[in-house]
Design a protein around this motif. Structure first.
Motif, PDB file in Angstrom:
ATOM      1  N   UNK A   1     -33.251  84.419  49.805  1.00  0.00           N
ATOM      2  CA  UNK A   1     -33.323  85.599  49.709  1.00  0.00           C
ATOM      3  C   UNK A   1     -33.530  86.424  51.075  1.00  0.00           C
ATOM      4  N   UNK A   2     -34.141  85.778  51.938  1.00  0.00           N
ATOM      5  CA  UNK A   2     -34.590  85.912  53.471  1.00  0.00           C
ATOM      6  C   UNK A   2     -33.253  85.808  54.012  1.00  0.00           C
ATOM      7  N   UNK A   3     -32.547  84.873  53.908  1.00  0.00           N
ATOM      8  CA  UNK A   3     -31.183  84.565  54.695  1.00  0.00           C
ATOM      9  C   UNK A   3     -30.213  85.655  54.431  1.00  0.00           C
ATOM     10  N   UNK A   4     -30.230  86.203  53.149  1.00  0.00           N
ATOM     11  CA  UNK A   4     -29.152  86.828  52.616  1.00  0.00           C
ATOM     12  C   UNK A   4     -29.592  88.502  52.672  1.00  0.00           C
ATOM     13  N   UNK A   5     -30.748  88.745  53.455  1.00  0.00           N
ATOM     14  CA  UNK A   5     -31.240  89.992  53.175  1.00  0.00           C
ATOM     15  C   UNK A   5     -30.790  90.948  54.426  1.00  0.00           C
ATOM     16  N   UNK A   6     -30.700  92.085  54.169  1.00  0.00           N
ATOM     17  CA  UNK A   6     -30.428  93.254  55.157  1.00  0.00           C
ATOM     18  C   UNK A   6     -31.390  93.169  56.333  1.00  0.00           C
TER      19      UNK A   6
END
Length: 303
Positions: free
Chosen positions: A18-23
């Motif tokens: 989730x962190x890696x893909x987050x804006x």
């Protein structure tokens, strides 16, 4: 739906994904960073199946969790594929309803309908170094033009932790108490051991005059500490060190100055023509915390 998960309940693969893909992606929300800065004292709030996450660091006071951003952790907040005010408001409400909050810092990408206090940070975004340098203020450029005598008798060197520790102990300022200094040193040592942190020093006549601590992760290099020998404060060793790191990395990394709320520090960072960003914070006084605690007890939160 938002739910709270304790540390041992977190699916760290889903959390990291989730962190890696987050804006809003921030190095300071990584498991490694939070494990070290909080001694693994952090929960997360989760929206649905890790569609959005919010790390919540805490300290324990008589067995009660009090939310408090750890030392040298500037921003946390909500991380999701796309920042959403409505979702952010739900996280904010859940946090305030279910925790005693002393201090919590969101990130500059998080937006809210609620009116929250903000703090300043300064960033340099990736670009060609020549273009970045050209934007420096005239004063900063003058500071970087060292005298011939200084150039001939100075050098930049990377330090190991033990070398850095001695200089930090002799020159750290701005910490409220001795325990904070010990926490800072322990944190920096663990970051250094994890290979995320480097110490770079400016030597003049074989003596350290200035040192910086830089943390690298994701797409960011963060300035976690600047330490100066007051005798050489006018020599601009700190500016030289920071400019060196920018020169070596700015084409591929964001340079995060990690601060800017004190006028003197803000002026220094603005000299590099960094972009000001603002991030929302919740900060409650001890008096307010005691009042909130009483309300929690009345609602049966700690029964």
């Amino acid at each position: 739906m938002i739910r709270r998960l304790k540390y041992n309940e977190i699916d760290f693969k889903k959390y990291t994904d989730c962190l890696v893909k987050s804006e809003q992606r921030k190095y300071s929300a990584s498991k490694n960073f939070l494990d070290i800065t909080t001694n693994k004292q952090w929960d997360i709030l989760v929206h649905n199946d890790y569609e959005a996450v919010m790390p919540v660091p805490f300290i324990l006071k008589k067995g009660i969790k009090v939310v408090h951003n750890p030392l040298i952790c500037q921003q946390l907040g909500i991380f999701s594929d796309k920042d959403d005010k409505k979702i952010n408001e739900k996280f904010l409400h859940f946090l305030q309803k279910n925790y005693l909050v002393r201090a919590y810092h969101f990130n500059e990408t998080n937006n809210f309908d609620s009116k929250l206090k903000t703090k300043k940070n300064f960033l340099l975004y990736p670009d060609e170094y020549a273009k970045v340098f050209a934007k420096y203020s005239p004063k900063r450029k003058r500071k970087l033009r060292l005298d011939d005598e200084v150039i001939e008798n100075s050098e930049l060197k990377e330090l190991n932790y033990k070398e850095a520790e001695v200089f930090i102990k002799n020159n750290v300022i701005g910490l409220d108490k001795e325990d904070d200094a010990e926490t800072l040193l322990k944190t920096l040592e663990m970051f250094h051991s994890s290979k995320h942190l480097k110490f770079l020093a400016f030597y003049y006549h074989h003596e350290i005059t200035n040192m910086i601590a830089i943390y690298t992760d994701y797409d960011t290099i963060a300035l976690l500490g600047t330490f100066n020998d007051k005798k050489y404060i006018k020599m601009a060793g700190a500016s030289t060190l920071i400019d060196h790191v920018i020169k070596e990395n700015i084409e591929n990394y964001i340079f995060d100055f990690e601060g800017g709320n004190l006028p003197s520090i803000e002026e220094f960072f603005r000299g590099f023509r960094a972009v000001q960003t603002n991030y929302a914070v919740i900060e409650n006084s001890k008096k307010t915390l005691i009042k909130n605690f009483a309300q929690f007890v009345m609602r049966g939160k700690f029964s």
